[in-house]
Structure formats: C-alpha cells, structure tokens
Design an enzyme around this catalytic site. Structure first.
Site, PDB file in Angstrom:
ATOM      1  N   MET A  30      13.325 -50.820  -9.129  1.00 33.26           N
ATOM      2  CA  MET A  30      13.073 -50.184 -10.420  1.00 33.26           C
ATOM      3  C   MET A  30      11.640 -50.453 -10.876  1.00 33.26           C
ATOM      4  SD  MET A  30      16.546 -50.055 -12.667  1.00 33.26           S
ATOM      5  CE  MET A  30      16.467 -51.717 -13.308  1.00 33.26           C
ATOM      6  N   GLY A  31      10.772 -50.853  -9.941  1.00 34.14           N
ATOM      7  CA  GLY A  31       9.381 -51.076 -10.283  1.00 34.14           C
ATOM      8  C   GLY A  31       9.147 -52.417 -10.954  1.00 34.14           C
ATOM      9  N   ALA A  32       7.988 -52.543 -11.634  1.00 34.87           N
ATOM     10  CA  ALA A  32       7.543 -53.832 -12.185  1.00 34.87           C
ATOM     11  C   ALA A  32       7.603 -54.876 -11.079  1.00 34.87           C
ATOM     12  CB  ALA A  32       8.386 -54.235 -13.394  1.00 34.87           C
ATOM     13  N   HIS A  37       9.922 -58.568  -4.556  1.00 39.54           N
ATOM     14  CA  HIS A  37       9.948 -57.244  -3.939  1.00 39.54           C
ATOM     15  C   HIS A  37       9.089 -57.223  -2.670  1.00 39.54           C
ATOM     16  CE1 HIS A  37      10.749 -56.259  -8.288  1.00 39.54           C
ATOM     17  NE2 HIS A  37      11.734 -55.610  -7.712  1.00 39.54           N
TER      18      HIS A  37
END
Length: 279
Positions: A30-32, A37
């Site tokens: 979901m990014g950020a 990640h």
C-alpha cells in the site's frame, strides 16, 4: 522501471514476460515504503526473473472509522526507492481501475479472518482477500511475497490460495525491525516521539512471554503478564494471544505456535508477532 496505471497495459507487459519464458514475482504493498518492503523486493529478485511491485491503498480493507484518508501516500519517494532497488514494473492503479464497478464482487476470508484482528476490524480481511485475489488475477505471478509482521494476513492469503487452488507460491519474509526491536510499519510515522519511545514495550512484552512459554511456563500467565506490561506502558490492548501458527486456532501440542498482539498507543494501532521456540 516501468510504471503502469492501466490494466490493459499491465496485461500486455505480463504477456511479454510470459512469451520470453520469464518467471514473475509480485510484492503487493500500500506504499509508504520502508526497509521491510525492500526486504520483500530483495527476496523477490532471488525468486523470479521479473519483479512487479503494486502500490494500491485499498479502501475495502479500511473500516468506516479507520485511517484510509490519512494513510501515508508517498508516490514519488516510493517510485525512486523501487527503481533504485531494481524493480522491473510498478503497478499503481487508481481505485476506478481496481474496482471499475465498485467492490460488488468480493472474496470472503471466512472464519480465519473473523478472529484476532478480524474481530476488532470487522470486514478487514474480506477487503484484503478481495484486493489480493484481484492482484493475483491481474499480474498472474509465479510467486507472491508477504512480510511476516502481519501474520494473520499471511495465514488468510495462504488459506485463500489453497482453497481456490491458485497456481502460485506464497513466500513469507521475516519481520524487519528497528534497532530497538520495534517492527517496521508504515504507520510508525504517526507515533509522537514519546509514544515511539514507549512502543518498544510491544516486542519486549512478546519476547518475555515467548521465553516464559518456551521454558515451560503457564501460557495463560505469560499472556496476562504481557497484557499488564503493555497496559503499564500506556497501551490500550486489543489482544495478546497464543495460536497455532498455520490455522490460528487454539494451539495444539507438537504444532508450531505463534504469539500475536495488537495494541494502540497514542491512537496508533500496532501489531506484532513472534514464533514460540521450545528449548
């Protein structure tokens, strides 16, 4: 790195990979993005010839009083990070591209999604399985990688893949942590400095409970002590539970077990989990 926002273009690119006989890995996010990640990306590069990362803040997994609107979005920084890490394709659809007719057709997580986090966030894992099933259909990966920080999410997705007989492998990557032990999370940026200092009580309480259980201590007493420790540190505790690592049901003797917890501090909800390793 290609950045693609339309499904037709994504499918054309994936088809080109397949025509070359290339193996494809997917890292849904979901990014950020943070180092957690990036650990998924590094494992994906070892597992496949082409790495696809998706960034999509999925509205169907947020409850009505949760932080969908405020969830951190860092599109440019995320893109630079992924390009520098050697990602081949960034799939970044709009909500209208992911749900062209709205989320009318969904995938239910069932019982494994109704316990623990699901009991405190009703419908959350239905939203997760719905969007992940769509991502799997869009990208058609050979392998998809998920972090172990959200152990229940990992278990739910594994169950979905098994039940639907989807032709891919789910690979997990250990939780990445700060130097003091706090699990990396996109939501950590919400923590005020004083709450960040106290947040380390979460992994420490789980570690103490794990050591007590692994050395023969009473699990119920160890869980109660963990809850007391977190409460004393200023947490509002949702749960601290010992569960079967695969099914998330009550633990069975001789089967792998997992300690899982969710708690709020300063209005920020944190989750964590660790394996129980008997001595």
């Amino acid at each position: 790195m290609q950045t693609i926002r339309r499904l037709e273009a994504l499918r054309e690119t994936i088809s080109a990979y397949r025509a070359e006989g290339l193996r494809v890995a997917l890292v849904p996010t979901m990014g950020a993005l943070h180092a957690g990640h990036m650990a998924l990306v590094e494992e994906a590069k070892l597992a496949a010839d082409r790495v696809v990362v998706s960034i999509f803040v999925n509205p169907t997994q947020f409850g009505p009083n949760e932080d969908f609107a405020q969830y951190p979005r860092k599109e440019q920084a995320d893109s630079r990070m992924l390009s520098g890490a050697g990602v081949d394709l960034l799939w970044m659809p709009a909500v209208e591209e992911m749900y062209p007719n709205g989320p009318e057709i969904d995938v239910k997580a069932s019982a494994i999604g109704d316990m623990l986090d699901g009991a405190h966030r009703p419908g959350h894992f239905d939203g997760v399985t719905t969007v992940v099933a769509r991502l799997f259909d869009q990208v058609r990966p050979d392998v998809a990688l998920f972090g172990e920080k959200d152990w229940q999410q990992l278990a739910v997705i594994r169950r979905m893949v098994d039940d639907l007989k989807l032709p891919l492998t789910i690979q997990s990557v250990p939780t990445q942590r700060e130097d003091d032990g706090l699990a990396l999370s996109s939501r950590n940026v919400y923590l005020l400095p004083e709450d960040r200092a106290r947040a380390v009580a979460l992994p420490r309480a789980l570690g103490a409970a794990e050591r007590a259980i692994a050395t023969g201590g009473d699990p119920a007493a160890a869980l109660a002590q963990a809850i007391d420790t977190l409460s004393a540190a200023g947490f509002d505790v949702d749960y601290v539970e010992l569960r079967d690592a695969a099914t998330l049901d009550s633990p069975q003797e001789g089967q792998p077990m997992r300690l899982l917890a969710a708690a709020r501090i300063g209005g920020v909800r944190l989750i964590d989990n660790i394996a129980v390793t008997y001595e």
